[in-house]
Design a protein around this motif. Structure first.
Motif, mmCIF file in Angstrom:
data_model
loop_
_atom_site.group_PDB
_atom_site.id
_atom_site.type_symbol
_atom_site.label_atom_id
_atom_site.label_comp_id
_atom_site.label_asym_id
_atom_site.label_seq_id
_atom_site.Cartn_x
_atom_site.Cartn_y
_atom_site.Cartn_z
ATOM 1 N N ARG A 182 0.848 -1.206 0.000
ATOM 2 C CA ARG A 182 0.000 0.000 0.000
ATOM 3 C C ARG A 182 0.872 1.241 0.000
ATOM 4 N N GLU A 183 1.952 1.199 0.782
ATOM 5 C CA GLU A 183 2.857 2.360 0.853
ATOM 6 C C GLU A 183 3.526 2.637 -0.490
ATOM 7 N N ILE A 184 3.957 1.555 -1.159
ATOM 8 C CA ILE A 184 4.665 1.798 -2.427
ATOM 9 C C ILE A 184 3.686 1.922 -3.600
ATOM 10 N N ASP A 185 2.388 2.006 -3.241
ATOM 11 C CA ASP A 185 1.357 2.378 -4.188
ATOM 12 C C ASP A 185 1.124 1.361 -5.305
ATOM 13 N N HIS A 186 1.295 0.124 -4.999
ATOM 14 C CA HIS A 186 0.946 -0.898 -5.978
ATOM 15 C C HIS A 186 -0.257 -1.699 -5.477
ATOM 16 N N SER A 187 -0.986 -1.126 -4.535
ATOM 17 C CA SER A 187 -2.027 -1.902 -3.857
ATOM 18 C C SER A 187 -3.145 -2.328 -4.806
ATOM 19 N N ASP A 188 -3.317 -1.577 -5.929
ATOM 20 C CA ASP A 188 -4.388 -1.960 -6.852
ATOM 21 C C ASP A 188 -4.048 -3.238 -7.623
ATOM 22 N N CYS A 189 -2.762 -3.593 -7.653
ATOM 23 C CA CYS A 189 -2.401 -4.811 -8.387
ATOM 24 C C CYS A 189 -1.834 -5.876 -7.444
ATOM 25 N N ILE A 190 -2.067 -5.703 -6.159
ATOM 26 C CA ILE A 190 -1.596 -6.706 -5.197
ATOM 27 C C ILE A 190 -2.792 -7.338 -4.499
ATOM 28 N N HIS A 191 -2.809 -8.656 -4.486
ATOM 29 C CA HIS A 191 -3.919 -9.403 -3.888
ATOM 30 C C HIS A 191 -3.371 -10.370 -2.847
ATOM 31 N N GLU A 192 -4.280 -10.913 -2.050
ATOM 32 C CA GLU A 192 -3.946 -12.045 -1.190
ATOM 33 C C GLU A 192 -4.768 -13.214 -1.690
ATOM 34 N N GLY A 193 -4.171 -14.384 -1.862
ATOM 35 C CA GLY A 193 -4.974 -15.474 -2.398
ATOM 36 C C GLY A 193 -4.377 -16.848 -2.182
ATOM 37 N N VAL A 194 -5.071 -17.836 -2.745
ATOM 38 C CA VAL A 194 -4.707 -19.248 -2.579
ATOM 39 C C VAL A 194 -3.961 -19.727 -3.830
ATOM 40 N N TYR A 195 -2.776 -20.296 -3.605
ATOM 41 C CA TYR A 195 -1.946 -20.834 -4.689
ATOM 42 C C TYR A 195 -2.204 -22.335 -4.795
ATOM 43 N N CYS A 196 -2.393 -22.805 -5.999
ATOM 44 C CA CYS A 196 -2.608 -24.236 -6.197
ATOM 45 C C CYS A 196 -1.458 -24.804 -7.015
ATOM 46 N N MET A 197 -0.837 -25.863 -6.487
ATOM 47 C CA MET A 197 0.233 -26.501 -7.251
ATOM 48 C C MET A 197 -0.312 -27.650 -8.093
ATOM 49 N N VAL A 198 0.081 -27.637 -9.376
ATOM 50 C CA VAL A 198 -0.166 -28.785 -10.251
ATOM 51 C C VAL A 198 1.203 -29.332 -10.669
ATOM 52 N N GLY A 199 1.211 -30.554 -11.162
ATOM 53 C CA GLY A 199 2.495 -31.163 -11.507
ATOM 54 C C GLY A 199 3.129 -30.587 -12.759
ATOM 55 N N GLY A 200 2.307 -30.132 -13.716
ATOM 56 C CA GLY A 200 2.849 -29.700 -14.993
ATOM 57 C C GLY A 200 3.439 -30.897 -15.728
ATOM 58 N N PRO A 201 4.225 -30.716 -16.799
ATOM 59 C CA PRO A 201 4.601 -29.432 -17.381
ATOM 60 C C PRO A 201 3.577 -28.831 -18.352
ATOM 61 N N SER A 202 2.497 -29.549 -18.660
ATOM 62 C CA SER A 202 1.513 -28.904 -19.539
ATOM 63 C C SER A 202 0.714 -27.894 -18.723
ATOM 64 N N PHE A 203 0.279 -26.828 -19.405
ATOM 65 C CA PHE A 203 -0.623 -25.876 -18.772
ATOM 66 C C PHE A 203 -2.017 -26.500 -18.710
ATOM 67 N N GLU A 204 -2.940 -25.805 -18.055
ATOM 68 C CA GLU A 204 -4.233 -26.406 -17.743
ATOM 69 C C GLU A 204 -5.175 -26.469 -18.950
ATOM 70 N N THR A 205 -5.978 -27.515 -18.987
ATOM 71 C CA THR A 205 -7.112 -27.528 -19.912
ATOM 72 C C THR A 205 -8.193 -26.606 -19.339
ATOM 73 N N ILE A 206 -9.160 -26.306 -20.143
ATOM 74 C CA ILE A 206 -10.236 -25.429 -19.678
ATOM 75 C C ILE A 206 -11.046 -26.118 -18.572
ATOM 76 N N ALA A 207 -11.283 -27.403 -18.734
ATOM 77 C CA ALA A 207 -12.020 -28.133 -17.688
ATOM 78 C C ALA A 207 -11.234 -28.142 -16.373
ATOM 79 N N GLU A 208 -9.913 -28.284 -16.475
ATOM 80 C CA GLU A 208 -9.081 -28.258 -15.253
ATOM 81 C C GLU A 208 -9.106 -26.874 -14.603
ATOM 82 N N ALA A 209 -9.046 -25.829 -15.437
ATOM 83 C CA ALA A 209 -9.085 -24.467 -14.901
ATOM 84 C C ALA A 209 -10.398 -24.227 -14.163
ATOM 85 N N ARG A 210 -11.493 -24.715 -14.727
ATOM 86 C CA ARG A 210 -12.803 -24.562 -14.070
ATOM 87 C C ARG A 210 -12.848 -25.325 -12.755
ATOM 88 N N LEU A 211 -12.236 -26.503 -12.762
ATOM 89 C CA LEU A 211 -12.182 -27.319 -11.531
ATOM 90 C C LEU A 211 -11.412 -26.565 -10.440
#
Ligand code: HPA
Length: 291
Positions: A182-211
């Motif tokens: 907030r002080e360095i004024d990037h608060s509009d692009c900084i969030h708090e959230g949940v990180y999900c690990m997948v094994g990769g190396p392929s990126f997600e299918t649409i069905a996986e992203a929805r899941l």
């Protein structure tokens, strides 16, 4: 290929820690793992001493483009740190005991706090490319399937058989990072959230992203969770952040495609912001044993 259950002996971690301690004057209290495209963070360290992974006994080697493969010791705002420029991923074929090997070495070096950064795709609707997500919790998808770094015999010298992870990410460090952003004024692009690990190396299918969206994930990536799990097991405090390098599409009529080059280029564009936030966090964090 070895399996994650393959045991690395305590003496092996010790050998690596002693090798490093006998070659550097630094005694780090903070370890920083730099994610894809975020390795420049290490360049801010003063009085650097660098060790290539290829020279460190028992250290795994990094194979991914954009990861330099070296440990850099030095001072950041008066605190002694060790930075990993290049991490190890499950998708490279490493057993998770190898992926997390450096974390236990850091513990034996005397490190108290682990900072992890990564590149991730956004699942949450309100996130944009280039945003930063302070990780407040994680979902360990490989862990659900038995790919967990603590599978196998437990060494009590590191931690207990059944570690608690309801406090995986240090709340006071997370709050401090939010205040700083907030002080360095990037608060509009900084969030708090949940990180999900997948094994990769392929990126997600649409069905996986929805899941993943339904499961409560805000961002998805292929790293971080094993290191954090092992860090908490051996008593390190953890702060983690994700740089959102792409939006993961959840719609069939969307033509956006993701590739590794895009992940790296967003990393380069936003590295300074990540660096500023982490530097200020290190400056202001309290440590038990001084610096
Ligand atoms: N998915 C998984 N891992 C990632 C992504 C993604 O979209 N972006 C960067 N790492």
């Amino acid at each position: 290929m070895m399996h994650s259950e393959e045991l690395i002996r305590y003496e092996t971690y010790q050998e690596t820690a002693e090798w490093l301690l006998s070659r550097t004057k630094h005694r780090p209290k903070v370890a920083i793992i730099c994610g894809s495209g975020l390795g420049t963070l290490a360049e801010a360290l003063a009085n650097q001493e660098t060790f290539k992974y290829t020279d460190i006994p028992n250290f795994p080697q990094s194979t991914v483009q954009g990861h330099a493969g070296q440990l850099i010791f030095g001072e950041l705002k008066g605190k002694t740190c060790v930075c990993m420029q290049g991490r190890f991923h499950m998708f490279e074929g490493y057993p998770l005991a190898k992926v997390t090997f450096p974390v236990r070495v850091f513990r034996l070096l005397g490190v108290e706090v682990l900072i992890v950064t990564n590149a991730a795709g956004s699942i949450a609707d309100g996130y944009n490319t280039g945003d930063i997500m302070i990780i407040k919790d994680h979902i360990n998808i490989p862990g659900f399937a038995g790919q967990h770094p603590l599978c196998g015999p437990n060494d009590e010298r590191f931690g207990s058989r059944f570690p608690c992870l309801s406090d995986a990410y240090d709340r006071s460090l997370g709050k401090l990072a939010l205040d700083i952003s907030r002080e360095i004024d990037h608060s509009d692009c900084i969030h708090e959230g949940v990180y999900c690990m997948v094994g990769g190396p392929s990126f997600e299918t649409i069905a996986e992203a929805r899941l993943l969206h339904k499961l409560g994930a805000d961002a998805v990536g292929m790293s971080t969770v094993p290191e954090v799990t092992v860090a908490r097991h051996c008593g390190l405090r953890v702060f983690g952040l994700s740089l959102i390098t792409n939006k993961v599409t959840k719609e069939y009529d969307c033509n956006e495609a993701v590739d590794h080059e895009a992940v790296l280029s967003i990393g380069k564009m936003r590295a300074r912001v990540v660096e500023g936030l982490v530097t200020e966090l290190v400056a202001r964090m309290e440590l038990n044993m001084g610096c």
